[in-house]
Design a protein around this motif. Structure first.
Motif, PDB file in Angstrom:
ATOM      1  N   PRO A 164      48.041  -1.574  18.343  1.00 35.06           N
ATOM      2  CA  PRO A 164      46.638  -1.537  17.902  1.00 35.06           C
ATOM      3  C   PRO A 164      45.732  -0.786  18.868  1.00 35.06           C
ATOM      4  N   LEU A 165      44.841  -0.012  18.288  1.00 31.06           N
ATOM      5  CA  LEU A 165      43.865   0.749  19.059  1.00 31.06           C
ATOM      6  C   LEU A 165      42.550  -0.025  19.110  1.00 31.06           C
ATOM      7  N   VAL A 166      42.052  -0.227  20.313  1.00 28.82           N
ATOM      8  CA  VAL A 166      40.761  -0.877  20.512  1.00 28.82           C
ATOM      9  C   VAL A 166      39.829   0.114  21.199  1.00 28.82           C
ATOM     10  N   ILE A 167      38.633   0.263  20.674  1.00 31.86           N
ATOM     11  CA  ILE A 167      37.653   1.197  21.235  1.00 31.86           C
ATOM     12  C   ILE A 167      36.503   0.425  21.841  1.00 31.86           C
ATOM     13  N   LYS A 168      36.172   0.752  23.068  1.00 33.82           N
ATOM     14  CA  LYS A 168      35.032   0.137  23.742  1.00 33.82           C
ATOM     15  C   LYS A 168      34.069   1.234  24.172  1.00 33.82           C
ATOM     16  N   VAL A 169      32.855   0.853  24.495  1.00 32.84           N
ATOM     17  CA  VAL A 169      31.848   1.847  24.859  1.00 32.84           C
ATOM     18  C   VAL A 169      30.967   1.292  25.969  1.00 32.84           C
ATOM     19  N   ALA A 170      30.471   2.184  26.778  1.00 34.76           N
ATOM     20  CA  ALA A 170      29.513   1.831  27.827  1.00 34.76           C
ATOM     21  C   ALA A 170      28.654   3.054  28.109  1.00 34.76           C
ATOM     22  N   SER A 171      27.511   2.801  28.705  1.00 39.27           N
ATOM     23  CA  SER A 171      26.606   3.893  29.071  1.00 39.27           C
ATOM     24  C   SER A 171      26.695   4.179  30.559  1.00 39.27           C
ATOM     25  N   ILE A 172      26.561   5.449  30.912  1.00 34.48           N
ATOM     26  CA  ILE A 172      26.514   5.827  32.325  1.00 34.48           C
ATOM     27  C   ILE A 172      25.112   5.530  32.850  1.00 34.48           C
ATOM     28  N   PRO A 173      25.008   4.757  33.908  1.00 36.47           N
ATOM     29  CA  PRO A 173      23.679   4.449  34.457  1.00 36.47           C
ATOM     30  C   PRO A 173      22.913   5.719  34.824  1.00 36.47           C
ATOM     31  N   ILE A 176      39.457   4.165  25.346  1.00 38.23           N
ATOM     32  CA  ILE A 176      40.646   3.870  24.544  1.00 38.23           C
ATOM     33  C   ILE A 176      41.375   2.701  25.199  1.00 38.23           C
ATOM     34  N   ASP A 177      41.592   1.621  24.439  1.00 37.26           N
ATOM     35  CA  ASP A 177      42.183   0.432  25.037  1.00 37.26           C
ATOM     36  C   ASP A 177      43.343  -0.098  24.191  1.00 37.26           C
ATOM     37  N   ASN A 178      44.270  -0.736  24.882  1.00 34.50           N
ATOM     38  CA  ASN A 178      45.382  -1.442  24.255  1.00 34.50           C
ATOM     39  C   ASN A 178      45.949  -2.399  25.290  1.00 34.50           C
ATOM     40  N   GLU A 179      46.213  -3.612  24.874  1.00 33.95           N
ATOM     41  CA  GLU A 179      46.627  -4.647  25.817  1.00 33.95           C
ATOM     42  C   GLU A 179      47.921  -4.291  26.545  1.00 33.95           C
ATOM     43  N   ASP A 180      48.903  -3.755  25.829  1.00 31.81           N
ATOM     44  CA  ASP A 180      50.202  -3.448  26.449  1.00 31.81           C
ATOM     45  C   ASP A 180      50.107  -2.327  27.475  1.00 31.81           C
ATOM     46  N   MET A 212      23.577  20.837  24.540  1.00 26.08           N
ATOM     47  CA  MET A 212      24.811  20.589  23.800  1.00 26.08           C
ATOM     48  C   MET A 212      24.962  19.108  23.472  1.00 26.08           C
ATOM     49  N   GLU A 213      25.691  18.828  22.396  1.00 26.59           N
ATOM     50  CA  GLU A 213      25.942  17.445  21.980  1.00 26.59           C
ATOM     51  C   GLU A 213      27.291  17.013  22.548  1.00 26.59           C
ATOM     52  N   ILE A 214      27.322  15.847  23.207  1.00 26.65           N
ATOM     53  CA  ILE A 214      28.473  15.473  24.019  1.00 26.65           C
ATOM     54  C   ILE A 214      29.091  14.148  23.566  1.00 26.65           C
ATOM     55  N   ARG A 215      30.423  14.065  23.594  1.00 25.33           N
ATOM     56  CA  ARG A 215      31.156  12.808  23.509  1.00 25.33           C
ATOM     57  C   ARG A 215      32.188  12.810  24.650  1.00 25.33           C
ATOM     58  N   ILE A 216      32.469  11.624  25.193  1.00 26.53           N
ATOM     59  CA  ILE A 216      33.434  11.498  26.299  1.00 26.53           C
ATOM     60  C   ILE A 216      34.401  10.373  25.961  1.00 26.53           C
ATOM     61  N   LEU A 217      35.713  10.627  26.092  1.00 24.91           N
ATOM     62  CA  LEU A 217      36.719   9.601  25.860  1.00 24.91           C
ATOM     63  C   LEU A 217      37.673   9.509  27.045  1.00 24.91           C
ATOM     64  N   VAL A 218      37.888   8.294  27.523  1.00 25.27           N
ATOM     65  CA  VAL A 218      38.800   8.027  28.646  1.00 25.27           C
ATOM     66  C   VAL A 218      39.588   6.754  28.346  1.00 25.27           C
ATOM     67  N   PRO A 219      40.695   6.490  29.057  1.00 23.42           N
ATOM     68  CA  PRO A 219      41.403   5.219  28.884  1.00 23.42           C
ATOM     69  C   PRO A 219      40.630   4.077  29.551  1.00 23.42           C
ATOM     70  N   ARG A 220      40.809   2.860  29.029  1.00 21.73           N
ATOM     71  CA  ARG A 220      40.184   1.704  29.652  1.00 21.73           C
ATOM     72  C   ARG A 220      41.228   1.044  30.571  1.00 21.73           C
ATOM     73  N   LEU A 247      30.973  -2.933  29.276  1.00 18.96           N
ATOM     74  CA  LEU A 247      31.744  -2.405  28.160  1.00 18.96           C
ATOM     75  C   LEU A 247      31.711  -3.402  27.011  1.00 18.96           C
ATOM     76  N   HIS A 248      31.625  -2.901  25.800  1.00 18.30           N
ATOM     77  CA  HIS A 248      31.757  -3.786  24.647  1.00 18.30           C
ATOM     78  C   HIS A 248      32.522  -3.066  23.544  1.00 18.30           C
ATOM     79  N   GLU A 249      33.222  -3.844  22.750  1.00 20.92           N
ATOM     80  CA  GLU A 249      34.065  -3.259  21.712  1.00 20.92           C
ATOM     81  C   GLU A 249      33.235  -2.687  20.575  1.00 20.92           C
ATOM     82  N   VAL A 250      33.678  -1.545  20.069  1.00 20.21           N
ATOM     83  CA  VAL A 250      33.065  -0.943  18.879  1.00 20.21           C
ATOM     84  C   VAL A 250      33.977  -1.296  17.704  1.00 20.21           C
ATOM     85  N   VAL A 251      33.637  -2.367  17.012  1.00 19.53           N
ATOM     86  CA  VAL A 251      34.525  -2.922  15.993  1.00 19.53           C
ATOM     87  C   VAL A 251      34.791  -1.917  14.876  1.00 19.53           C
ATOM     88  N   ARG A 252      33.793  -1.155  14.493  1.00 13.49           N
ATOM     89  CA  ARG A 252      33.967  -0.210  13.371  1.00 13.49           C
ATOM     90  C   ARG A 252      34.944   0.910  13.701  1.00 13.49           C
TER      91      ARG A 252
END
Length: 269
Positions: A76-85, A94-98, A38-46, A57-62
């Motif tokens: 504003p919505l900021v998206i970051k990404v990282a790989s599971i070792p 999903i990130d936001n300063e406030d 199966m093809e997988i995507r995972i989203l969680v809060p930062r 983690l690094h920001e995905v500007v696009r």
């Protein structure tokens, strides 16, 4: 069988953060499904407890840069990404300063529930959907885990119901035995609302508490999963209200990975 696309939405995942059983579950299940083709995507809060440097983690500007409305405010919505070792899995954050730059998850250092946890959940759920839209990735199944993700099925069935990306998407909502007793403010419903959502669709949220969020998740999802046992009496009452809803109980001590694989295929079959 065709290659299913599954989006996992949760408030935590190992090894980045663990406060409950959700983190380990969301760590194991996506990898097992990926290994089954199966093809997988995972989203969680930062959450602020996640060390960005250590976890790379690094920001995905696009994907970043849009604003998410919560009530009368836009943030504003900021998206970051990282790989599971040691796994071929990426996690989007999903990130936001406030909302997410504090050094605690749901409770402050004095163990008080954050008053804006409802807004954090709303921002997160909306941010998840907007991120998937920016990815241009049409999920066959969106598997939501725990109360913080409970608004996703509703938004997909209302505001986003005519979006071709989600035309064939099914939703799964897993309820965990994680509790809080906090009552949110009276304007919760106003903050949750979006286009094509009337007050009458949100009656389950009138209680402005944990059970309200669980009810709304159960109401709008295509499949409900009850994780574990020993739920309190209030939560058992919530399950008993949904006599028309298929509620699966999957025993984690057995081969639950195969059970989920079969459930997913049945849901889209």
């Amino acid at each position: 069988m065709s290659k299913l696309r599954i989006l996992y939405v949760a408030n935590e995942i190992n090894p980045f953060l663990q406060t409950s059983e959700v983190a380990e579950f969301v760590r194991k299940l996506p990898q097992a499904m990926q290994e089954r083709g199966m093809e997988i995507r995972i989203l969680v809060p930062r959450f602020g407890t996640i060390n960005e440097r250590k976890n790379r983690l690094h920001e995905v500007v696009r994907l970043s840069g849009i604003n998410i409305s919560v009530g009368d405010e836009e943030k504003p919505l900021v998206i970051k990404v990282a790989s599971i070792p040691n796994a071929k899995l990426q996690v989007y954050f999903i990130d936001n300063e406030d909302y997410f730059h504090r050094k605690h998850v749901f409770f402050d250092k004095e163990n008080k529930f954050f008053e804006d946890n409802d807004e954090r959940a709303i921002f997160f759920c909306k941010g998840v959907i907007e991120t998937v839209r920016k990815l241009g990735w049409a999920p066959d199944i969106v598997h939501c885990n725990d109360w913080m993700t409970s608004l996703v099925p509703m938004y997909l069935k209302t505001t986003y119901k005519n979006d071709p990306l989600f035309a064939n998407t099914k939703t799964v909502f897993t309820v965990y035995n994680n509790e809080f007793t906090h009552k949110f403010s009276e304007n919760l419903i106003d903050k949750v609302k979006m286009i094509d959502i009337e007050d009458s669709m949100l009656t389950h949220l009138e209680s402005a508490d944990l059970e309200g969020f669980i009810r709304i998740g159960m109401q709008y999802s295509d499949l409900v999963i009850k994780s574990g046992e020993n739920f309190n009496e209030r939560m058992e009452d919530v399950f008993s209200e949904f006599t028309d809803k298929k509620i699966e109980e999957i025993d984690a001590d057995q081969d639950y990975l195969e059970s989920y694989y079969n459930l997913y295929n049945e849901l889209v079959g």
